[in-house]
Design a protein around this motif. Structure first.
Motif, PDB file in Angstrom:
ATOM      1  N   MET B 118       0.693  -0.989  -0.002  1.00  0.00           N
ATOM      2  CA  MET B 118       0.031  -0.094   0.038  1.00  0.00           C
ATOM      3  C   MET B 118       0.854   1.168   0.065  1.00  0.00           C
ATOM      4  O   MET B 118       0.424   2.515  -0.038  1.00  0.00           O
ATOM      5  CB  MET B 118      -0.988   0.031   1.194  1.00  0.00           C
ATOM      6  N   PHE B 119       2.086   1.152   0.139  1.00  0.00           N
ATOM      7  CA  PHE B 119       2.958   2.427  -0.119  1.00  0.00           C
ATOM      8  C   PHE B 119       2.971   2.881  -1.066  1.00  0.00           C
ATOM      9  O   PHE B 119       2.913   2.361  -2.226  1.00  0.00           O
ATOM     10  CB  PHE B 119       4.489   1.953   0.085  1.00  0.00           C
ATOM     11  N   PRO B 120       2.826   4.227  -1.115  1.00  0.00           N
ATOM     12  CA  PRO B 120       2.712   4.727  -2.596  1.00  0.00           C
ATOM     13  C   PRO B 120       3.939   4.778  -3.325  1.00  0.00           C
ATOM     14  O   PRO B 120       5.035   5.027  -2.569  1.00  0.00           O
ATOM     15  CB  PRO B 120       2.340   6.442  -2.171  1.00  0.00           C
ATOM     16  N   GLY B 121       4.066   4.390  -4.615  1.00  0.00           N
ATOM     17  CA  GLY B 121       5.406   4.455  -5.165  1.00  0.00           C
ATOM     18  C   GLY B 121       6.147   5.545  -5.167  1.00  0.00           C
ATOM     19  O   GLY B 121       7.408   5.499  -4.941  1.00  0.00           O
ATOM     20  N   PHE B 204       1.490 -13.599 -12.973  1.00  0.00           N
ATOM     21  CA  PHE B 204       1.484 -12.286 -12.567  1.00  0.00           C
ATOM     22  C   PHE B 204       2.590 -11.438 -11.974  1.00  0.00           C
ATOM     23  O   PHE B 204       2.608 -10.260 -12.280  1.00  0.00           O
ATOM     24  CB  PHE B 204       0.456 -12.347 -11.209  1.00  0.00           C
ATOM     25  N   GLU B 211       4.918  -4.499 -17.276  1.00  0.00           N
ATOM     26  CA  GLU B 211       3.884  -3.348 -17.460  1.00  0.00           C
ATOM     27  C   GLU B 211       4.542  -2.129 -16.594  1.00  0.00           C
ATOM     28  O   GLU B 211       3.942  -0.995 -16.857  1.00  0.00           O
ATOM     29  CB  GLU B 211       2.739  -3.567 -17.296  1.00  0.00           C
ATOM     30  N   LEU B 272      -6.417 -11.189  -7.618  1.00  0.00           N
ATOM     31  CA  LEU B 272      -6.662  -9.980  -7.232  1.00  0.00           C
ATOM     32  C   LEU B 272      -7.266  -9.607  -5.971  1.00  0.00           C
ATOM     33  O   LEU B 272      -6.917  -8.708  -5.321  1.00  0.00           O
ATOM     34  CB  LEU B 272      -7.655  -9.219  -8.359  1.00  0.00           C
ATOM     35  N   ALA B 273      -8.047 -10.572  -5.410  1.00  0.00           N
ATOM     36  CA  ALA B 273      -8.464 -10.470  -4.148  1.00  0.00           C
ATOM     37  C   ALA B 273      -7.385 -10.660  -2.915  1.00  0.00           C
ATOM     38  O   ALA B 273      -7.337  -9.927  -1.953  1.00  0.00           O
ATOM     39  CB  ALA B 273      -9.536 -11.654  -4.092  1.00  0.00           C
ATOM     40  N   GLY B 275      -4.716  -9.316  -1.948  1.00  0.00           N
ATOM     41  CA  GLY B 275      -3.912  -8.314  -1.526  1.00  0.00           C
ATOM     42  C   GLY B 275      -3.132  -7.633  -2.610  1.00  0.00           C
ATOM     43  O   GLY B 275      -1.966  -7.295  -2.524  1.00  0.00           O
ATOM     44  N   SER B 276      -3.941  -7.555  -3.619  1.00  0.00           N
ATOM     45  CA  SER B 276      -3.058  -6.588  -4.814  1.00  0.00           C
ATOM     46  C   SER B 276      -3.709  -5.344  -4.887  1.00  0.00           C
ATOM     47  O   SER B 276      -4.739  -5.157  -4.712  1.00  0.00           O
ATOM     48  CB  SER B 276      -3.247  -7.566  -6.132  1.00  0.00           C
ATOM     49  N   VAL B 277      -2.736  -4.399  -5.335  1.00  0.00           N
ATOM     50  CA  VAL B 277      -3.313  -3.036  -5.657  1.00  0.00           C
ATOM     51  C   VAL B 277      -2.725  -2.872  -7.038  1.00  0.00           C
ATOM     52  O   VAL B 277      -1.351  -2.605  -7.209  1.00  0.00           O
ATOM     53  CB  VAL B 277      -3.025  -2.106  -4.737  1.00  0.00           C
ATOM     54  N   LYS B 278      -3.452  -2.387  -8.003  1.00  0.00           N
ATOM     55  CA  LYS B 278      -2.682  -2.000  -9.042  1.00  0.00           C
ATOM     56  C   LYS B 278      -2.377  -0.471  -9.092  1.00  0.00           C
ATOM     57  O   LYS B 278      -3.526   0.347  -8.919  1.00  0.00           O
ATOM     58  CB  LYS B 278      -3.742  -2.217 -10.278  1.00  0.00           C
ATOM     59  N   GLY B 279      -1.274  -0.077  -9.346  1.00  0.00           N
ATOM     60  CA  GLY B 279      -0.873   1.314  -8.724  1.00  0.00           C
ATOM     61  C   GLY B 279      -0.856   2.099 -10.293  1.00  0.00           C
ATOM     62  O   GLY B 279      -0.646   1.514 -11.288  1.00  0.00           O
TER      63      GLY B 279
END
Lengths: 301, 279
Positions: B118-121, B204, B211, B272-273, B275-279
């Motif tokens: 969750m840390f912002p890149g 994944f 990407e 996806l469920a 613990g993934s966040v697509k930033g």
């Protein structure tokens, strides 16, 4: 007391291989995520302007100076408003469209699998490829949107959608929704498919309209996964790099978010101190959201 | 037909129209992209040639043989493959430990690993820049691989752990009773059972490295070291964009994405469920 200690010791010995196996990954996460994050927070309290790297104050403690600086920076203040607008619009549109699409795909229809796969395509497309594609669609000279708009008489002559202060923001929102919506949809669809058919049947027998059934039956059942995906989504939207990839925050900072502001401060203006300060503020938001996310997961388990 | 039936068929019709519209929005842009890739420069600027009446392969020849595209493709493949390799080995080790041993604070460790996603890149890439500079890793693929591990590894651990936790103990125990060593049981029992799931995990990892754009654009400066995402920019000039070439590059770079998509689309939610966040 004594025996418990011996038990723990023996237990630790028995599980020693486990600790050894876990160590490399843990060290990697500590070194690659936790340590940089802490260092980033420290940086936000330091004078770290690379333009003045030879000055006396470089790399000295700055206290709250960086935070003070960004709060008198007009671009930063503007980016706060943009971030709120960006997050709300993205979230609401994505949620509504995803919900409608998931409800439609949850019906027993011919070709449902094909519709599901095709509407998922944007999710798989790399962000920068999506940005290039949309930039092409929006282009004033060659974009299909302008060709169609001119032909249909919506606009008199081609418009530079991304170069226009009023429209650039919405163009990027459209891309972001296009790219992010499928993720929401699959999540909601999975939750919907978990609802047994009898639930709907008994609701229908009770004489509820489709609208009532949605609000009174469907929504309460999928509430939990819905909250989970919403929190995840907001974190993703707050950390979105699309505004930079598409217009570099412009024109006239009309698409500048806190995220792009931090990026600009660091890699355009070379001021790592204020960049970190604004990133830390963003981090506080995402931490609060993460905390909510973890609580939802914990309750689920 | 009764009123009720008519109402029902109108409903179905509306749903179909909605779905077809959504498919057009989702896939339509790429139809136009692919069409453009086959056009000449004049055709691209000619509104009457939206659907080209003749095709040209010039763009493909130029992109494949007269640009750095292939080089960028190989660079991206290398960086993504190494990242995936590191993540798979480390995450399999860690997940085996977390699911088969009594680790003190295992839940806390898992949660903290998830947290790092969750840390912002942008918060990480500022200190990364300083650290990479100190380690002399700026403008190297090794540096980029390390950075990519920072976000693929937590994800891989979380997913692999879920995978291993789902494999019953008894499988392993019966192999042990049959005389397998712990390591033997792992390779002969756990790995074969987990193989399909591990394969999806690898895909994944590979794709999220493939990407990535921001880190690659900051940390790689030498033209020949660029990854494919950043390399796209070659066709975007200061004042003009070579649309034909750019759209051809987009088309070509979508090929691995389509392969990836075909392989994982049934496993999407599980991944996806968790613990993934697509930033």
């Amino acid at each position: 007391m004594e025996s418990k200690l011996i038990y723990h010791k023996r237990n630790f010995k028995k599980n020693l291989p486990g600790y050894l196996l876990l160590a490399p990954a843990t060290i990697a996460v500590l070194a690659l995520s936790i340590y940089p994050m802490i260092r980033g927070i420290f940086l936000s309290f330091m004078n770290y302007n690379l333009v003045r790297a030879r000055g006396d104050s470089f790399q000295t403690f700055a206290g709250l100076e960086n935070y003070k600086k960004i709060f008198v920076n007009e671009i930063f203040l503007k980016s706060i408003g943009n971030t709120i607008k960006w997050t709300l619009v993205n979230l609401i549109v994505q949620l509504v469209v995803a919900m409608l699409l998931a409800l439609a795909l949850n019906q027993k229809l011919r070709g449902r699998a094909a519709f599901r796969i095709l509407t998922l395509v944007p999710w798989a497309v790399p962000p920068y490829i999506a940005v290039m594609t949309f930039t092409f669609l929006y282009s004033a000279q060659v974009g299909i949107l302008n060709i169609l708009a001119v032909r249909l008489g919506v606009v008199a002559e081609a418009v530079s959608w991304l170069g226009n202060k009023g429209s650039a923001f919405w163009c990027i929102v459209a891309l972001s929704v296009w790219k992010g919506m499928p993720f929401q949809m699959v999540f909601i669809l999975t939750a919907l498919q978990g609802i047994p058919g009898e639930v709907y049947e008994s609701a229908k027998i009770d004489g509820g309209s489709a609208w009532q059934i949605f609000w009174k039956v469907t929504l309460p059942i999928i509430k939990e996964p819905l909250m989970l995906t919403t929190v995840l989504n907001v974190i993703g939207i707050l950390s979105s790099f699309y505004p930079w990839m598409m217009t570099e925050g412009g024109p006239l900072y009309s698409t500048e978010t806190i995220y792009t502001f931090a990026y600009r401060q660091a890699f355009v203006n070379h001021d790592f101190g204020t960049a970190s300060a604004s990133a830390v503020l963003l981090f506080i938001f995402t931490t609060i959201l993460t905390w909510i996310y973890l609580r939802i997961i914990r309750e689920k388990n | 037909m009764t009123g009720k039936q008519i109402k029902k068929s109108i409903e179905v019709l509306i749903i179909y129209i909605f779905l077809i519209l959504m498919v057009l929005i989702s896939v339509g842009p790429f139809v136009y992209v692919v069409l453009t890739a086959f056009k000449t420069q004049e055709q691209i600027y000619d509104p009457s040639q939206i659907i080209p009446t003749y095709v040209s392969f010039d763009n493909f020849v130029k992109v494949l043989f007269h640009s750095n595209f292939i080089r960028y493709f190989i660079n991206s493949f290398f960086v993504s493959a190494v990242t995936t390799g590191i993540c798979v080995v480390l995450s399999v080790m860690a997940s085996y430990a977390l699911s088969r041993y009594e680790i003190i604070g295992a839940d806390k460790i898992k949660m903290s690993i998830l947290m790092t996603r969750m840390f912002p890149g942008v918060l990480l890439c500022i200190p990364f820049y300083i650290i990479m500079k100190q380690l002399n890793l700026i403008d190297t693929h090794s540096g980029l691989i390390l950075l990519y591990c920072s976000f693929t590894l937590p994800f891989a651990i979380w997913r692999t752990n879920a995978l291993f936790s789902g494999i019953p103990w008894e499988l392993e125990e019966s192999a042990r009773i049959d005389g397998c060593s712990r390591l033997g049981a792992f390779f002969h029992v756990i790995i074969p059972v987990a193989r399909p799931g591990l394969f999806v995990n690898m895909l994944f990892c590979f794709m999220s490295a493939w990407e990535e754009y921001m880190y690659a654009s900051i940390f790689i400066n030498t033209p020949l070291k660029k990854t494919i995402q950043v390399g796209m920019k070659d066709f975007v000039g200061q004042y003009t964009i070579e649309w034909g070439l750019l759209m051809t590059a987009v088309t070509l770079s979508l090929i691995p994405v389509i392969l990836f998509f075909a392989m994982v689309q049934n496993n999407l939610v599980g991944g996806l469920a968790e613990g993934s966040v697509k930033g």
